[in-house]
Write a protein that holds these residues in place. Structure first.
Motif, short mmCIF file in Angstrom:
data_model
loop_
_atom_site.label_atom_id
_atom_site.label_comp_id
_atom_site.label_asym_id
_atom_site.label_seq_id
_atom_site.Cartn_x
_atom_site.Cartn_y
_atom_site.Cartn_z
N PRO A 274 -67.17 18.44 2.39
CA PRO A 274 -65.69 18.37 2.28
C PRO A 274 -65.47 19.45 1.04
N VAL A 275 -65.50 20.57 1.12
CA VAL A 275 -65.39 21.57 -0.22
C VAL A 275 -64.27 22.81 0.42
N ARG A 276 -63.74 23.19 -0.60
CA ARG A 276 -62.54 24.17 -0.23
C ARG A 276 -63.01 25.55 0.15
N LEU A 277 -64.31 26.03 -0.53
CA LEU A 277 -64.51 27.53 -0.38
C LEU A 277 -66.06 27.36 0.19
N GLY A 278 -66.25 28.20 0.89
CA GLY A 278 -67.59 28.64 1.64
C GLY A 278 -68.21 29.74 0.86
N PRO A 279 -69.25 30.26 1.43
CA PRO A 279 -69.90 31.50 0.58
C PRO A 279 -69.07 32.58 0.88
N ASP A 280 -68.89 33.48 -0.12
CA ASP A 280 -68.13 34.60 -0.41
C ASP A 280 -68.68 35.67 0.50
N PRO A 281 -68.16 36.19 1.66
CA PRO A 281 -68.66 37.06 2.48
C PRO A 281 -68.97 38.50 1.77
N ALA A 282 -68.04 38.83 0.52
CA ALA A 282 -68.19 39.99 -0.36
C ALA A 282 -69.18 40.29 -1.20
N SER A 283 -69.84 38.99 -1.36
CA SER A 283 -70.84 39.01 -2.54
C SER A 283 -72.26 39.37 -1.83
N PRO A 284 -73.07 39.88 -2.69
CA PRO A 284 -74.19 40.45 -2.02
C PRO A 284 -75.00 39.45 -1.05
#
Ligand SMILES: [Fe+2]
Length: 521
Positions: A274-284
């Motif tokens: 139950p976390v707010r942010l998923g992996p950042d698609p803009a990151s490598p």
């Protein structure tokens, strides 16, 4: 649906999409008329990422082969419901969610518009299937006078090493939050300590990590603990692979290949928590995921969670063959000043936040032990390089940041080492001329096996700052903060092989406000 309801729904739907941005789902079928052959809510429910007006509620639907065939597409939608009472009479909010196979049919709803410091009960509905009910709780307003903060601190739950009786005990406690500081799953397997078995191979792909989480999440005691309280989560290494550091793994896999594995592990982590942010698609390689956070608990406490894995420098002086952490005697690299456990950005963010903090208790939850566990030997100090001992200059910067800001009531909370520890943190560990600046409590593992007594004796003999250190029992730690003091209770069982084992109090400590260091209580 009136306009207000529509806006609320639209916001919730936008959130649940924004939370998992990697792919647009296909909406082949709405679930309102679905009749399930196999109940889909088998992994329970969870909540977390609490704020004063918002929480994230989570579930993942398991879709059986039979049910999958009955689906025209892989999209599912359903309803969530938030109630003000346990008997589910006072509905305060309801909305829609959508999910599909690209996110393993996981559902994250960031529920907003809630009142501060309140309990809420929630559930998910999909066709004729209804999830178990979970209880969650919002944080107090950031300027509220708050009487208490009651936490359970937990870590390290190797599925094969024991039953989750600690979670059953935790589920029955009156808590504001469960703070879990890492090793939620273990990728590795050890037949020697097995009381039950991992189902699949060591996970390396997204599908394998998902299956691994599904097995862990099938445990009824773990489900009960999630359903009873909101969780604040931090990871350590085993959520990906033992002893990984930033972009490197012990096997020295090509970083591009390892980052693909890390991305799969992080994505599966997000899909199951139950976390707010998923992996950042803009990151490598879409491999980054921000998990560290700070939570205000009224005027009583600031609670940081610190990520000690994703941004750290590799372990110093590694074994040329095995890589990762190891025990070293001589290693000049250890004292290189620029080496960091948290990474430069997270360090600066933390120190700035500490200096500005207006709350009484400053709580730093992180994955491992900050106190020294180095062992004296005739040839010098024996140092284990994976923990903070392996990053002594970074530890010094952290402790100096606390000391230079003249902060009172700083308590660090850790896990990873599978032992209960009560200690103090000084700029120079174990040097009584170096004034302590913070108290440290480390919780033993939920189930993972602890170190041998002989090794622990050597550690205790070399580190007088460790007032209490025991590795022989499994369990978790209860912490209760009020304006006058913190009380800390290690709750444990000698082994957790049986599903009916009961926890007992191993030791109790108190920390008085304005006075550094645990005292036996
Ligand atoms: Fe662990």
């Amino acid at each position: 649906m009136d306009r207000r309801q529509f806006h609320r729904w639209a916001r919730a739907a936008a959130w649940s999409l924004a939370l998992a941005p990697w792919q647009e789902p296909t909406w082949a079928q709405t679930a309102s008329e679905r009749n399930w052959k196999t109940a889909p809510f088998q992994l329970g429910v969870a909540s977390g990422s609490v704020r004063h007006d918002s929480v994230v509620i989570w579930t993942r639907l398991l879709v059986s082969d039979e049910d999958r065939q009955a689906l025209a597409g892989d999209g599912l939608s359903g309803r969530y419901e938030i109630y003000a009472d346990e008997s589910l009479r006072r509905l305060v909010q309801r909305g829609e969610w959508r999910t599909d196979a690209t996110r393993a049919h996981s559902v994250h709803v960031a529920v907003s518009g809630l009142l501060p410091a309140r309990s809420y009960w929630y559930r998910f509905v999909c066709g004729d299937a209804i999830s178990p009910v979970g209880r969650t709780q919002t944080a107090p307003s950031s300027d509220a006078e708050v009487a208490r903060l009651r936490l359970a601190l937990a870590s390290c739950q190797h599925f094969e090493h024991g039953q989750y009786v600690a979670h059953r005990d935790m589920a029955r406690q009156d808590l504001d939050l469960v703070v879990f500081v890492g090793d939620y799953i273990y990728e590795n397997s050890n037949p020697r300590n097995r009381v039950r078995s991992h189902r699949g191979p060591e996970p390396k792909t997204l599908t394998e990590y998902r299956d691994h989480y599904a097995q862990y999440k099938s445990d009824p005691d773990l489900q009960a603990s999630h359903a009873a309280h909101p969780w604040l989560l931090m990871w350590d290494d085993h959520e990906v692979v033992n002893d990984y550091a930033n972009q490197t793994d012990p096997a020295r896999t090509d970083p591009a290949v390892f980052l693909a594995r890390r991305a799969a592990a992080y994505r599966a982590y997000f899909e199951h928590q139950p976390v707010r942010l998923g992996p950042d698609p803009a990151s490598p390689y879409a491999a980054s995921m921000r998990l560290h956070s700070r939570l205000h608990w009224g005027r009583l406490a600031d609670l940081w969670t610190l990520d000690c894995r994703q941004y750290r420098d590799p372990q110093a002086c590694p074994d040329p063959v095995r890589g990762g952490g190891r025990v070293v005697l001589q290693c000049a690299e250890l004292s290189q000043p620029q080496r960091s456990m948290l990474g430069a950005d997270q360090e600066q963010w933390l120190y700035a936040g500490l200096q500005r903090s207006q709350r009484q208790w400053k709580l730093l939850a992180q994955s491992t032990i900050i106190s020294s566990t180095r062992i004296d030997s005739p040839l010098g100090k024996i140092t284990y390089t994976d923990g903070w001992d392996g990053y002594p200059m970074a530890r010094r910067r952290l402790i100096d940041a606390i000391g230079e800001a003249r902060l009172n009531d700083v308590v660090t909370l850790g896990g990873d080492v599978h032992m209960n520890v009560a200690s103090v943190l000084r700029p120079e560990p174990n040097d009584t001329h170096s004034a302590p600046v913070a108290s440290e409590f480390v919780t033993t593992s939920i189930s993972s096996r602890g170190m041998a007594d002989s090794l622990l004796s050597a550690i205790k003999g070399s580190n007088p700052d460790l007032m209490h250190a025991r590795s022989d029992e499994r369990g978790y730690t209860l912490l209760d903060f009020n304006a006058k003091q913190a009380t800390v209770e290690f709750r444990n069982t000698p082994h957790s092989a049986g599903t009916s084992d009961l926890l007992k109090v191993q030791a109790r400590f108190a920390v008085e406000s304005g006075r550094v260091g645990p005292q036996a209580a």
